[in-house]
Structures are given as structure tokens and as C-alpha cells.
Write an enzyme that holds these catalytic residues in place. Structure first.
Site, short mmCIF file in Angstrom:
data_model
loop_
_atom_site.label_atom_id
_atom_site.label_comp_id
_atom_site.label_asym_id
_atom_site.label_seq_id
_atom_site.Cartn_x
_atom_site.Cartn_y
_atom_site.Cartn_z
N VAL A 153 0.88 5.61 -8.86
CA VAL A 153 2.08 5.10 -8.20
C VAL A 153 1.77 4.89 -6.72
CG1 VAL A 153 4.38 5.75 -7.38
CG2 VAL A 153 3.78 6.05 -9.79
N LYS A 154 2.07 3.70 -6.23
CA LYS A 154 1.97 3.43 -4.80
C LYS A 154 3.37 3.49 -4.21
CE LYS A 154 0.97 -0.08 -1.34
NZ LYS A 154 0.80 -1.52 -1.06
#
Length: 350
Positions: free
Chosen positions: A236-237
Site C-alpha cells: 500500500v502506498k
């Protein structure tokens, strides 16, 4: 090695000695050189996904640590090519983007289908490619904010990508459609053996309230992360949290007082830990974005972001404009400085 304490300045003691409050490190699934064997191998991911994810962790200066440093360059679409590359027109050539990632010791380079496809036969075997498949383009007049697909998963596979990336603008009117589209893309990517990276960004003008931008709040970004891992994002960014209490201030959704009274504090490490916790307690890696380039102070800001991410239990940093919107040697220096944070054994998880 980079003088990290000097770059942190007056914040050094606070950031380097803080003990996390609310969620102890013992409850997290922590990064490490054995992360794929210890964590991902127990999932429904295929051996081909494990292989490609391991190739990500095995590349660059951070190889074998369980941490990642990724160079993302999709701003030619997201912000316009002029605003992204006028400072360094050489990066209009995708070759120079990949060379910066290689010289900068990155684990991977993330860019558009066109950019990576243009140089795939030269570089796909030298550094893991992450193809960012959807984008918000700004040529539509008047501007609108929507992520649309610019290609398909088969094209990513054919050019030799190790992973695919996509964005969902959580909170926007188009979020439901984007969520369905990206879920299908991620499922197909896993079928073909590629890992998945989701930009879990919040986008709604209503999230800015009484002068505070709650699209950077720990509670709202944490929930966005939780939605992201639900569609099986492997990484996840997320923008690093700068405040908290978005649900309360905006008076919508559902939350719990414990989130604010016991599970978090106002300390940036605790706020970022809530982001990590919402990634299945770290079973999906959290990488924070490096943010926009302001020129002076970029190096110190990038190092600060990396220290907070690492001590919160995150998996690394994805640093783009701060690296490529400056002379090449300075960009490499900045990327190396960020990586030095994760290589420094004295900087431990809080």
C-alpha cells in the site's frame, strides 16, 4: 553513510527515541529479509507472485533487508509533462528514468505502460518494473479528477513487469467504480504472477475542513489502507499522516473513541503506525510517498519521512519528484540518503 541526526535537526531526539503508544511493535508483522517466506508464503499468492515479490526485496541497496526504495515517475500524466520534467527535460526519455533508479540503488522503478514498454527489452531483466495502469490526466477542460485505465494487465505481463500499480481516489464520486476496476486488475495480475501496489489516496474537497486537510488524517488514511488490502494489494502506498480525527471533524462514517484516546497519539510515529495497523498489522507493506519537491529542504524532509515510516513499522519509501526534479547527482544522493535510514541498525522500530 548519511548523517541522519544532523538532517533531523531539532527533531532528532524525539523521532529516534520515541516509544510507540497504543499499538506495540510486538503486535505487528514486521519487515525483514525473510518476509516473503514468513508472511506472504502463507497467503493465496501463487509461487510466481512470491518469486516476483522476492525479486523486489532482493534488488538494489536495500536487498535482503525487507525494506524497499522505489522510484515512481508517472507525473507526466498526473501533473503534466511540463510541470514534471521542465526542470530536467532529459527525463522525458524513459531510459533516463530507469537509469536513475539503477544508479540510485532502488528496488524497483514504477512508471507508465508507455514509458516502461519503450525500454523493456533493455531494462526489464535489470530492475523490477511496476507498471502504473490508471491515471488522472489533466488535459480535460475543465479539469476533473478521476483515475482511468491506460492499459491492461496482459500488456504489463508481456513487457516483463514484476508488479502492477493503480490508484483509487477513496472518498471521490468515482471511488466505487475505481475500486471495482482495480480489484479486477489485481486479481488478473495475481493470476499472471505479478504483485500489486495500490496508491490509497483520498480525494474530496470536503476533506479540507476549517483550514485542516483531513485527507492526511490517520483515521481516514488508515481506513483507505484497510480497503486497499481488502482487494489484495500486496503493498500500500499512502501519504504519511499529518493529523487525526477526520471522521470526527467531518461528522461522517463510523469510528471509535479508542482510536484517538488509546490507539494513537499526536506523534507522527503513532499516526503512521495506525496506517500500518490497517494494512493487516503489516502483512501488507506500507510505503509512504516522498511528497512534492520544494527544492531546499527536500533531503531533510525525505529522511524525516523515512525515519517515521521505519520506526512505525512501515516497509519503505517511494520517492519521485524529490529525486528527478533536481540534478542527477543530487537525485542519487537523496535516494541513497533515504535508503541509509533503512540500512542503519541503530534506527529501530518503535
Amino acid at each position: 553513510m548519511t548523517d541522519i541526526q544532523a538532517l533531523l535537526g531539532d527533531d532528532a531526539k524525539d523521532l529516534l527515541t520515541h516509544t510507540a503508544q497504543g499499538i506495540p511493535r510486538e503486535d505487528l508483522v514486521l519487515p525483514g529479509g525473510d518476509f516473503v517466506d514468513r508472511v506472504v508464503a502463507a497467503t493465496d499468492r501463487s509461487p510466481r507472485v512470491l518469486r516476483n515479490l522476492q525479486s523486489l526485496f532482493d534488488h538494489g541497496r536495500l536487498a535482503g533487508t525487507g525494506y524497499v526504495s522505489i522510484l515512481p515517475v508517472d507525473q507526466g500524466i498526473e501533473h503534466s509533462a511540463a510541470s514534471a520534467f521542465a526542470a530536467n527535460p532529459r527525463y522525458l526519455d524513459p531510459k533516463n528514468i530507469v537509469e536513475l533508479a539503477l544508479d540510485g540503488g532502488c528496488n524497483a522503478v514504477a512508471s507508465t505502460l508507455g514509458a516502461l514498454g519503450a525500454v523493456s527489452r533493455t531494462y526489464a531483466h535489470r530492475i523490477p518494473f511496476i507498471v502504473k495502469l490508471n491515471h488522472n490526466e489533466l488535459l480535460t477542460y475543465p479539469n476533473h479528477y478521476d483515475q482511468v485505465m491506460f492499459g491492461n494487465v496482459q500488456q504489463c505481463f508481456d513487457l516483463g513487469a514484476a508488479g502492477v500499480g493503480a490508484t483509487v481516489y477513496f472518498g471521490s464520486e468515482q471511488a466505487d467504480r475505481q475500486l471495482r476496476e482495480v480489484s479486477e486488475v489485481f486479481a488478473r495480475a495475481h493470476e499472471l504472477g505479478m504483485f500489486t501496489v495500490l496508491w490509497c489516496y483520498l480525494r474530496n474537497r470536503a476533506f479540507r475542513h476549517v483550514g485542516v486537510d483531513y485527507s492526511l488524517s490517520a483515521d481516514l488514511t488508515g481506513q483507505a489502507n484497510h480497503l486497499g488490502v481488502t482487494i489484495e494489494a500486496d503493498i500500500v502506498k499512502q501519504k504519511q499522516a499529518e493529523n487525526n480525527g477526520g471522521f470526527r471533524a467531518l461528522d461522517f462514517g463510523r469510528t471509535d473513541p479508542l482510536v484517538y484516546d488509546r490507539l494513537t497519539t499526536d506523534h507522527p510515529i503513532d499516526l503512521t503506525r495506525w496506517q500500518v495497523a490497517n494494512c493487516y498489522m503489516g502483512r501488507a507493506g506500507l510505503i509512504n510517498s516522498g511528497g512534492s519537491s520544494s527544492g531546499h529542504g527536500d533531503l531533510a524532509q525525505a529522511v524525516r519521512t523515512a525515519v517515521i515510516n521505519k520506526r512505525a513499522g512501515g516497509t519503505g519509501l517511494i520517492t519521485g519528484r524529490k529525486a528527478f526534479q533536481r540534478p542527477t547527482d543530487e537525485g542519487i544522493q537523496l535516494l541513497h540518503a533515504v535508503q541509509d535510514v533503512y540500512l542503519d541498525d541503530n534506527i529501530t522500530i518503535a
